[in-house]
Motif scaffolding. Structure first.
Motif, mmCIF file in Angstrom:
data_model
loop_
_atom_site.group_PDB
_atom_site.id
_atom_site.type_symbol
_atom_site.label_atom_id
_atom_site.label_comp_id
_atom_site.label_asym_id
_atom_site.label_seq_id
_atom_site.Cartn_x
_atom_site.Cartn_y
_atom_site.Cartn_z
ATOM 1 N N UNK A 1 0.795 -1.075 0.243
ATOM 2 C CA UNK A 1 0.051 -0.092 0.124
ATOM 3 C C UNK A 1 0.807 1.454 0.030
ATOM 4 N N UNK A 2 2.146 1.357 0.098
ATOM 5 C CA UNK A 2 3.007 2.191 0.220
ATOM 6 C C UNK A 2 3.598 2.721 -1.149
ATOM 7 N N UNK A 3 3.894 4.088 -1.149
ATOM 8 C CA UNK A 3 4.475 4.675 -2.202
ATOM 9 C C UNK A 3 6.265 4.832 -1.804
ATOM 10 N N UNK A 4 6.734 4.593 -2.900
ATOM 11 C CA UNK A 4 8.274 4.463 -2.782
ATOM 12 C C UNK A 4 9.033 5.461 -3.852
ATOM 13 N N UNK A 5 10.066 5.904 -3.206
ATOM 14 C CA UNK A 5 10.975 7.069 -4.060
ATOM 15 C C UNK A 5 12.265 6.162 -4.032
ATOM 16 N N UNK A 6 12.593 5.850 -5.618
ATOM 17 C CA UNK A 6 13.706 5.017 -5.786
ATOM 18 C C UNK A 6 14.518 5.516 -6.819
ATOM 19 N N UNK A 7 15.941 5.361 -6.781
ATOM 20 C CA UNK A 7 16.845 5.608 -7.850
ATOM 21 C C UNK A 7 16.813 4.081 -8.529
ATOM 22 N N UNK A 8 16.769 3.965 -9.750
ATOM 23 C CA UNK A 8 16.958 2.652 -10.373
ATOM 24 C C UNK A 8 17.587 2.781 -11.762
ATOM 25 N N UNK A 9 18.363 1.809 -12.023
ATOM 26 C CA UNK A 9 18.986 1.561 -13.579
ATOM 27 C C UNK A 9 18.248 0.048 -14.003
ATOM 28 N N UNK A 10 17.664 0.234 -14.920
ATOM 29 C CA UNK A 10 16.988 -1.148 -15.389
ATOM 30 C C UNK A 10 17.485 -1.286 -16.782
ATOM 31 N N UNK A 11 18.287 -2.462 -17.095
ATOM 32 C CA UNK A 11 18.941 -2.916 -18.048
ATOM 33 C C UNK A 11 18.238 -4.322 -18.557
ATOM 34 N N UNK A 12 18.354 -4.746 -19.755
ATOM 35 C CA UNK A 12 17.817 -5.779 -20.299
ATOM 36 C C UNK A 12 18.994 -6.849 -20.216
ATOM 37 N N UNK A 13 18.672 -8.012 -20.664
ATOM 38 C CA UNK A 13 19.553 -9.221 -20.566
ATOM 39 C C UNK A 13 21.070 -8.905 -21.510
ATOM 40 N N UNK A 14 20.902 -8.321 -22.686
ATOM 41 C CA UNK A 14 21.838 -7.719 -23.427
ATOM 42 C C UNK A 14 22.750 -6.506 -23.183
ATOM 43 N N UNK A 15 22.443 -6.088 -21.904
ATOM 44 C CA UNK A 15 23.227 -4.805 -21.431
ATOM 45 C C UNK A 15 22.441 -3.243 -21.668
ATOM 46 N N UNK A 16 21.502 -3.344 -22.376
ATOM 47 C CA UNK A 16 21.005 -2.115 -23.100
ATOM 48 C C UNK A 16 19.977 -1.575 -21.860
ATOM 49 N N UNK A 17 20.627 -0.286 -21.654
ATOM 50 C CA UNK A 17 19.936 0.405 -20.407
ATOM 51 C C UNK A 17 18.362 1.136 -21.024
ATOM 52 N N UNK A 18 17.289 0.616 -20.130
ATOM 53 C CA UNK A 18 16.046 1.020 -20.353
ATOM 54 C C UNK A 18 15.706 2.424 -19.522
ATOM 55 N N UNK A 19 16.430 2.677 -18.549
ATOM 56 C CA UNK A 19 15.942 3.828 -17.722
ATOM 57 C C UNK A 19 17.201 3.792 -16.730
#
Length: 140
Positions: free
Chosen positions: A54-72
């Motif tokens: 039920x909570x809201x979160x504030x996060x830093x995130x690095x999202x990558x795919x299996x090939x190493x490409x960065x989504x965000x």
């Protein structure tokens, strides 16, 4: 007939790559697997609040795919993301609830806990594993 725009990677190649990434990550001594198949390692532990669904979160995130490409990458942007735990993909919903405020974890999220067989019709193709480096900045 117009050709449909394909999201990143084919179902078969993503499935194979996802299996390779998961197998390789599982071999690390510092990796834990949950019953659902979520894999994670603790980069930095903290003793803050643990969020619930039920909570809201504030996060830093690095999202990558299996090939190493960065989504965000909010680390690079300098601005954390804010959203409800319940709005996150299943793997992050589970992962956030393992973390304390201030902690930083790396998650390897299998396709069935991410966007699954369909992908998200954008940068994340079908059967794509996601590698997410997350710092839990705040819980509200």
């Amino acid at each position: 007939m117009a050709k449909r725009k394909q999201s990143k990677g084919s179902r078969g190649s993503n499935k194979n790559l996802s299996e390779e990434v998961i197998a390789k990550f599982q071999q690390r001594a510092d990796v834990t697997a949950t019953a659902s198949g979520l894999l994670y390692r603790v980069i930095e532990q903290a003793d803050g609040v643990v969020p619930g669904m039920q909570d809201n979160v504030k996060v830093h995130q690095r999202i990558k795919l299996g090939d190493g490409s960065v989504i965000d990458d909010t680390y690079k942007k300098g601005l954390p993301e804010e959203y409800a735990v319940s709005e996150a993909i299943e793997g992050l919903q589970e992962g956030f609830q393992l973390m304390n405020t201030g902690a930083r974890f790396e998650f390897v999220i299998p396709p069935e806990l991410a966007w699954g067989k369909r992908g998200n019709s954008g940068a994340i193709g079908p059967n794509a594993v996601m590698i997410v480096d997350v710092r839990l900045v705040a819980v509200e």
